[in-house]
Design an enzyme around this catalytic site. Structure first.
Site: not given
Ligand code: GTP
Ligand code: SPV
Ligand code: MN
Length: 596
Positions: A69, A197, A206, A226, A248, A250, A277, A375
């Site tokens: 984004r 993207y 979003k 979110h 995001s 995290c 999400d 993704r």
């Molecule tokens: P968006 O789709 O961008 O909103 O992201 P999200 O909040 O769904 O994050 P996601 O679960 O995809 O995790 C993002 C990154 O954080 C990945 O590389 C994971 O490996 C890492 N991660 C997720 N959960 C944990 C955790 O509990 N501990 C650690 N150390 N890393 C984590």
């Molecule tokens: C984020 O960035 O929080 C996502 C991916 O979940 S996107 O749909 O590109 O915003």
């Molecule tokens: Mn997100």
């Protein structure tokens, strides 16, 4: 398919501007998916993967500078700048339409304009919102088909005067200099141009379900957040649901799909994924908060996904998945950093170039096979843990709200707010390291209130006020917590293993919600007695739990200065109760300092 005249008139107007060669109305059928997939493969927009190993899976590569984004090109376009607030980019609707029109004009020449009707939430539910996206990208159509309820049934349900969000998207020339992501809350419209993207172009996600929906939610007295939603079933069949907001990249998808670690498995827990999400939260007649996931698919971060970190995700993306910006192996399967398999000797990287592990670029930086923000797009029902309640209009009752971010220092593994208002303060002051999910520097700490900084469609001071107001309407409000899976020791090593082990913390949170365990009161809220966290089968290094739960008064006082600065930008519009919470926290920290 019913083409109501108000829809047709709008499509005609947009087509007159973009000048596509032809216009195609999507019906959402399986036959259509096959046909459009073939078109995308023929044009090189999708690469067919090894259908034996990965049935129904395809790979897409975006342009080099179109991988996340672009928040600096994302605008809230309201008549008054104050309505967008100091944390959003603002443009007046007049200027915005004018600038965008110049880029949209003729942008679809030689292309097809696809009309994509979609619903966020179950079709026919009074809580759902309908959008129609016009796009010149087949990739967008195929993604929208996975991420939303898409097709004929949506148009039919609209009615002759039905309101819908007008979503217009064109790749144009994918030029970052000619890219704009514009939101017009006053017109219920979204215009996105110059990108291909995810979050920039899958306009139901979003743009609609957060930025536009947050404005509607304030008006209609609900919350568009979110957040993931996760159900935790105990052996007696009771399911408790929690909603969690993390910025995001995290950990939302990972937490939403978690698999209990062996040590807790014996308790017979079962996890239900409701959403990963976005959560739309409403107060039901029982005075509780209920949540639905308006989406129908996952658009998740690929790197780091493996059978240890997230076995449910591995199974989710094993079929009928569109991958974006990861590496292609010689056998037509895929690979990424953190995959179960060791690095392939050679592969094609996310930009389509030959790749070998360990190769460095001219600056000596290791070249990654896959983009850090690569993704997967996978259907919700692919997830083995998906909740059976996803078509239910009222959703699931929320017992706890959790805020979290990446904080190497300061924030304990978990703490509980003293009250709803204090919880809103914790959410409003959430901060996290920047990640690859948005273009820009990675790693610096930024304030990201409620993980909504890039997604709140109106003045965030008013948004905080809305959260406070929701608390007064809830007769049985969820308890609010903060978590931090990313605290490190002096050497920068993560103190907590995360992923499935996070259930141990959720377990404590749920016990607190049922008033079953006492907490330790600290100036910032309640932290657990270490004995109350079930550590069966998990050993941490000596003193790690103390470090994870430590509350450093001096560091918190310094944090308050940063928070004050953040709050100050909202001027008198910031609700007084937040300043009251700020001052009360300061007093508690100062008192504690005198005692020790
Ligand atoms: P968006 O789709 O961008 O909103 O992201 P999200 O909040 O769904 O994050 P996601 O679960 O995809 O995790 C993002 C990154 O954080 C990945 O590389 C994971 O490996 C890492 N991660 C997720 N959960 C944990 C955790 O509990 N501990 C650690 N150390 N890393 C984590
Ligand atoms: C984020 O960035 O929080 C996502 C991916 O979940 S996107 O749909 O590109 O915003
Ligand atoms: Mn997100």
């Amino acid at each position: 398919m019913i083409r109501y005249s108000h829809v047709q008139a709008w499509v005609d107007r947009m087509a007159a501007m973009c000048q596509p060669d032809d216009i195609y109305w999507c019906d959402g059928s399986e036959e259509e998916r096959r046909r459009l997939t073939a078109v995308a493969v023929a044009h090189g927009e999708l690469i067919e993967l090894n259908q034996h190993a990965l049935p129904g899976c395809y790979l897409h590569r975006t342009a080099e500078h179109d991988v996340a984004r672009t928040e600096h090109l994302t605008y809230i376009c309201t008549s008054f700048q104050g309505d967008a607030g100091p944390t959003n980019n603002w443009m007046s609707p007049r200027v915005a339409y004018h600038r965008a029109r110049e880029i949209f004009a003729g942008s679809m020449k030689g292309r097809t304009m696809y009309v994509v009707p979609f619903a966020m939430g179950p079709i026919g539910s009074p809580f759902s919102k309908i959008g129609i996206e016009l796009t010149d990208s087949v990739y967008v159509v195929l993604n929208m088909r996975i991420m939303t309820r898409m097709g004929e049934a949506v148009l039919d349900s609209l009615g002759p005067h039905g309101e819908f969000t007008q979503c217009l998207h064109s790749k144009a020339d994918l030029d970052v200099e000619r890219r704009l992501i514009l939101h017009f809350p006053e017109d219920n419209a979204i215009w996105s141009v110059g990108s291909g993207y995810g979050g920039n172009v899958l306009l139901g996600k979003k743009c609609l379900a957060l930025r536009i929906a947050s404005v509607l939610a304030q008006r209609e007295k609900w919350l568009a957040e979110h957040m993931l939603i996760l159900g935790i079933e105990e052996p007696n069949g009771h399911i408790q649901y929690v909603a969690a907001a993390f910025p995001s990249a995290c950990g939302k998808t990972n937490l939403a799909m978690l698999l209990p670690p062996d040590g807790l498995m014996r308790k017979g827990y079962r996890i239900w994924t409701v959403g990963d999400d976005i959560a739309w939260l409403r107060i039901d007649t029982d005075g509780r908060l209920w949540g639905v996931n308006p989406e129908m698919g996952f658009f998740g971060v690929v790197p780091g996904t493996n059978s240890k970190t997230n076995p449910n995700a591995v199974r989710t993306i094993s079929h009928d998945t569109i991958y974006t910006n990861i590496a292609l192996r010689r056998d037509g399967t895929v690979w990424w950093e953190g995959h179960d398999d060791p690095p392939p000797e050679q592969a094609i990287d996310w930009q389509g170039r030959p790749w070998q592990p360990g190769t460095a670029d001219r600056d000596g930086k290791i070249i990654l096979s896959s983009h850090p923000n690569s993704r997967f797009t996978a259907p919700f029902t692919n997830c083995p843990a998906h909740s059976f309640r996803y078509e239910e209009h009222h959703g699931v009752p929320i017992s706890a709200i959790i805020f979290g971010g990446r904080r190497p220092t300061l924030c304990p593994l978990v703490h509980e707010a003293l009250s709803w208002d204090h919880g809103v303060y914790i959410g409003a002051t959430l901060a996290s390291e920047r990640t690859a999910a948005q273009a820009g520097a990675v790693g610096e700490i930024r304030r990201d209130p409620m993980a909504m900084l890039p997604f709140c469609g109106y003045n965030m001071a008013d948004y905080f006020g809305h959260w406070l107001d929701m608390g007064t309407r809830l007769t049985r409000p969820p308890k609010i917590f903060s978590v931090n899976w990313f605290r490190t020791d002096e050497n920068g090593t993560l103190l907590w293993p995360g992923f499935g082990e996070n259930l141990r913390i959720i377990e404590w949170i749920l016990a607190r919600c049922r008033d079953e365990v006492a907490g330790v009161q600290t100036p910032i809220g309640y932290v657990p007695h270490p004995k109350d966290i079930d550590m069966t089968g998990l050993e941490l290094s000596d003193g790690a739990m103390q470090k994870l739960l430590a509350v450093n008064g001096e560091a918190w006082l310094a944090e308050l200065d940063a928070i004050r600065e953040f709050f100050d930008q909202f001027g008198p519009r910031l609700p007084d109760p937040l300043w009251a919470q700020h001052e009360a926290l300061r007093q508690r920290l100062l008192t504690a300092k005198q005692v020790t």
